[in-house]
Motif scaffolding. Sequence first.
Motif, mmCIF file in Angstrom:
data_model
loop_
_atom_site.group_PDB
_atom_site.id
_atom_site.type_symbol
_atom_site.label_atom_id
_atom_site.label_comp_id
_atom_site.label_asym_id
_atom_site.label_seq_id
_atom_site.Cartn_x
_atom_site.Cartn_y
_atom_site.Cartn_z
ATOM 1 N N GLU A 1 26.042 -2.967 -40.864
ATOM 2 C CA GLU A 1 25.383 -3.203 -39.574
ATOM 3 C C GLU A 1 25.213 -4.698 -39.304
ATOM 4 N N LEU B 1 26.976 -7.150 -40.555
ATOM 5 C CA LEU B 1 28.288 -7.749 -40.309
ATOM 6 C C LEU B 1 28.774 -7.446 -38.892
ATOM 7 N N ARG B 2 28.534 -6.239 -38.416
ATOM 8 C CA ARG B 2 28.925 -5.889 -37.048
ATOM 9 C C ARG B 2 28.149 -6.726 -36.033
ATOM 10 N N GLU B 3 26.839 -6.871 -36.268
ATOM 11 C CA GLU B 3 26.030 -7.694 -35.365
ATOM 12 C C GLU B 3 26.516 -9.141 -35.366
ATOM 13 N N ALA B 4 26.831 -9.662 -36.552
ATOM 14 C CA ALA B 4 27.326 -11.033 -36.642
ATOM 15 C C ALA B 4 28.666 -11.170 -35.914
ATOM 16 N N ALA B 5 29.532 -10.160 -36.050
ATOM 17 C CA ALA B 5 30.834 -10.201 -35.366
ATOM 18 C C ALA B 5 30.639 -10.166 -33.848
ATOM 19 N N GLU B 6 29.700 -9.335 -33.383
ATOM 20 C CA GLU B 6 29.424 -9.280 -31.944
ATOM 21 C C GLU B 6 28.871 -10.614 -31.443
ATOM 22 N N LYS B 7 27.972 -11.228 -32.191
ATOM 23 C CA LYS B 7 27.427 -12.534 -31.805
ATOM 24 C C LYS B 7 28.533 -13.581 -31.774
ATOM 25 N N GLU B 8 29.412 -13.533 -32.774
ATOM 26 C CA GLU B 8 30.513 -14.493 -32.823
ATOM 27 C C GLU B 8 31.459 -14.294 -31.646
ATOM 28 N N LYS B 9 31.709 -13.032 -31.316
ATOM 29 C CA LYS B 9 32.583 -12.737 -30.178
ATOM 30 C C LYS B 9 31.940 -13.220 -28.874
ATOM 31 N N LYS C 1 29.763 -15.641 -28.578
ATOM 32 C CA LYS C 1 29.784 -17.101 -28.620
ATOM 33 C C LYS C 1 31.174 -17.616 -28.254
ATOM 34 N N GLU C 2 32.203 -16.967 -28.789
ATOM 35 C CA GLU C 2 33.571 -17.363 -28.473
ATOM 36 C C GLU C 2 33.875 -17.163 -26.992
#
Length: 108
Positions: free
Chosen positions: A66, A68-76, A78-79
């Motif tokens: 969970e 890691l998914r949240e971090a990936a969503e935040k990174e996406k 931000k990108e």
Amino acid sequence: MAPTRIQPQGRNYSRILDYAHRGIVWACIGAAAWGIGIAVLIHRDTMKRNQALLSDEEWVAKRKIELLREAAEKEKAKENDLAILAQRVIPSRVKPPGWQNQNTEPKP
């Protein structure tokens, strides 16, 4: 009258040995039964503890997924924000005349 069994003289120690042998045999049977019972109890306790440990590990693994998914969503996100900012910074280009009429499909 039934015939009586006569014990030979000097063999009284056999009665003592018989009782001692019976006592030893029953003690061994009791110790084996006790050992089996204790082994079953220890096995069940170990299985319960391992099940609890596994459920804790599974919870931790799910929580990591969970996060890691949240971090990936935040990174996406931000990108995406950076891409929008980059598009604002780049000056708009002049489009060539007739750019809408060009066929972009590849020819066979």
